[in-house]
Enzyme design. Structure first.
Site, PDB file in Angstrom:
ATOM      1  N   GLU A  71       0.840  16.594 -66.407  1.00 42.24           N
ATOM      2  CA  GLU A  71       0.194  16.602 -67.724  1.00 42.24           C
ATOM      3  C   GLU A  71      -1.144  17.330 -67.581  1.00 42.24           C
ATOM      4  O   GLU A  71      -1.977  16.922 -66.779  1.00 42.24           O
ATOM      5  CB  GLU A  71      -0.039  15.173 -68.218  1.00 42.24           C
ATOM      6  N   ASP A 100      -5.132  15.163 -77.135  1.00 44.49           N
ATOM      7  CA  ASP A 100      -5.557  13.966 -76.426  1.00 44.49           C
ATOM      8  C   ASP A 100      -6.970  13.584 -76.859  1.00 44.49           C
ATOM      9  O   ASP A 100      -7.597  14.245 -77.690  1.00 44.49           O
ATOM     10  CB  ASP A 100      -5.492  14.211 -74.917  1.00 44.49           C
ATOM     11  N   THR A 148       4.672  18.701 -68.933  1.00 43.08           N
ATOM     12  CA  THR A 148       5.930  19.362 -68.619  1.00 43.08           C
ATOM     13  C   THR A 148       7.097  18.396 -68.773  1.00 43.08           C
ATOM     14  O   THR A 148       6.949  17.173 -68.668  1.00 43.08           O
ATOM     15  CB  THR A 148       5.955  19.889 -67.173  1.00 43.08           C
ATOM     16  N   TRP A 187      10.373  10.297 -74.103  1.00 40.89           N
ATOM     17  CA  TRP A 187      10.944  10.594 -72.789  1.00 40.89           C
ATOM     18  C   TRP A 187      12.300   9.946 -72.593  1.00 40.89           C
ATOM     19  O   TRP A 187      13.133  10.448 -71.830  1.00 40.89           O
ATOM     20  CB  TRP A 187       9.991  10.144 -71.685  1.00 40.89           C
TER      21      TRP A 187
END
Length: 496
Positions: A9, A57, A66, A421
């Protein structure tokens, strides 16, 4: 673990430099940057069809995570694809800013510290077995991560402060770590984060979350950073004894090591011994080398990683940084800074050198100094443009392939969906949400069946390949969106 998935990240620096006056504040600039993202996904936190995550963020930092990768070159190509995506967004943001009457350029920087001293991270993720003894892992891994900066740091021109003179350091991130191990990320910035969020079957796996690393421009440095860590993890998982280098004060050690470019700074272990970063790294490297000779290499990149690792240690130990000044970020940057300093007669405290430090991390392929060094043969690159271009639109052969196809197919049929995810859900079929807990899976019959209900999908897929559907359906992934007309020549900016 014979098979592992990795992810990284990356938080990017973002700034606007107008022709005159002050630039746009970070939050407003971030809104310009992410306007196409929000238009595409109705959110500033989305997954894109290459399986990766794109979001804003804390502190208005754009971030790219990724997709999960089971090959280190795939990981590095996916990370570089994130740079390209950010560059595309910056180009479009700059055009929008100009249409709104502002001047100047938008810069996206893949570094870890801004001019005000604020830090942002590059977080590594490694899937490890649930059976791994975490206390043993942390005891071995902490000394390795504290000293890893001498082989994979990004380098930094450190300005003068109080009684400390301006100098060059190994790491951008080292001064901003506050704990060795913690469940927090932003409040205390630990070297290892213990939050147990595996994004996989929690009965079998946990996720090792490392937040100490510097963002790398050099793909050779990235390969060494991830590859050496993976090798150390494999030894730990195999229960191989490793010399005790547990440090008395990891945070004091990481800072002392960063600011001594000779690599000779002494740090104290828990048993009272004084050791250097080179000694710790050398001891771990030798044990890893024996482990590989006894058990064999688990992937094709191991020999390359070991060669880079040994050469980097020799360079630091001998002081001959020319051994790695085309491969390892800190040494590449140090050579560039010293060239400019010597040619112009500048002291290390000159603002021009800090500007060069920043410009090294510019993701703009035509303007960024790292990319310029690659074109001039002064820095190596382990991934090709073709690999990066493919990574922008094609997921790696892991669970990311399922996620990417789900997103692309739903979009082609105009079906709203949500993913993370693990979860996959069509908005109008909330009770049919599907969890894919296996990060190594490339196909899932439940997902196939759900997508088949969207229409005559099989005939549709015969007419248009997945790649073509992605190109038509996802503007963020278009690699030719800002390409130059044939024959256009881009003048290279001067190094000095």
């Amino acid at each position: 673990m014979d098979h592992r998935v990795y992810g990284v990240e990356t938080e990017f620096g973002l700034t606007h430099r107008p022709e005159t006056g002050r630039g746009l504040p970070p939050d407003e600039l971030a809104r310009y940057l992410f306007r196409p993202v929000v238009e595409f996904g109705r959110s500033s936190n989305i997954f894109i069809p290459n399986g990766s995550r794109l979001y804003l963020d804390v502190g208005s930092h754009p971030e790219y995570a990724t997709a999960e990768c089971d090959d280190l070159i795939d990981l590095i190509a996916s990370d570089r694809a994130g740079e390209r995506v950010m560059h595309d967004l910056a180009v479009e943001a700059e055009e929008r800013i100009h249409r709104d009457g502002f001047t100047g350029q938008v810069y996206v920087l893949k570094n870890n510290v801004d001019s005000a001293g604020n830090s942002y991270g590059s977080h590594e993720n490694y899937l490890i077995p649930r059976t791994t003894h975490f206390r043993r892992l942390s005891g071995i891994l902490l000394p390795f991560l504290v000293t890893r900066q001498i082989i994979s740091g990004a380098g930094r021109v450190v300005p003068a402060e109080d009684s400390r003179e301006a100098h060059f350091a190994f790491s951008q991130r080292a001064d901003h770590m506050w704990e060795g191990i913690s469940s927090a990320t932003t409040r205390s910035r630990p070297i290892i984060n213990t939050r147990d969020e595996p994004h996989a079957d929690a009965a079998n796996h946990r996720r090792l979350h490392v937040i100490v690393g510097d963002s790398n421009m050099s793909t050779a440095t990235s390969l060494l950073r991830y590859g050496s860590t993976d090798l150390v993890l494999r030894m730990i998982e195999a229960g191989v004894p490793i010399e005790d280098f547990e440090l008395e004060n990891p945070i004091a050690a990481i800072r002392a090591i960063s600011h001594d470019i000779t690599g000779r700074a002494g740090v104290r272990t828990r048993n009272g011994e004084q050791v250097t970063a080179v000694q710790i790294q050398r001891g771990i490297f030798q044990r890893v080398s024996r482990f590989i000779s006894e058990h064999g290499a688990h992937h094709e990149h191991v020999d390359q990683i070991l060669e880079l690792w040994e050469r980097a240690l020799e360079a630091v130990e001998s002081g001959d940084h020319s051994l790695i000044d085309q491969d390892i970020d800190w040494a590449i940057k140090k050579r560039l800074v010293e060239d400019v300093s010597n040619q112009r007669g500048l002291g290390m405290d000159h603002p021009r050198l800090e500007q060069i430090d920043m410009a090294y991390h510019d993701v703009n392929p035509d303007r960024g100094l790292f990319h310029l060094l690659v074109r001039r043969g002064r820095a190596t690159d382990f991934v090709t443009d073709e690999q990066v271009t493919r990574a922008m639109t094609t997921p790696p052969p892991t669970r990311a392939a399922i996620r990417g196809e789900f997103l692309s197919t739903a979009r082609v049929y105009g079906a709203e969906c949500t993913v993370d995810w693990v979860h996959h859900k069509l908005t109008d079929r909330p009770l049919e949400a599907i969890m894919v807990k296996d990060p190594f899976a490339q196909h899932d019959e439940r997902i196939e069946s759900l997508l088949d209900r969207l229409g005559d999908r099989k005939n549709h897929l015969r007419e248009r390949s997945l790649h073509e559907r992605i190109q038509q359906g996802v503007t963020l992934a278009l690699t030719d969106k800002y390409s130059l007309a044939p024959g256009t020549v881009v003048p290279e900016p001067p190094l000095i």
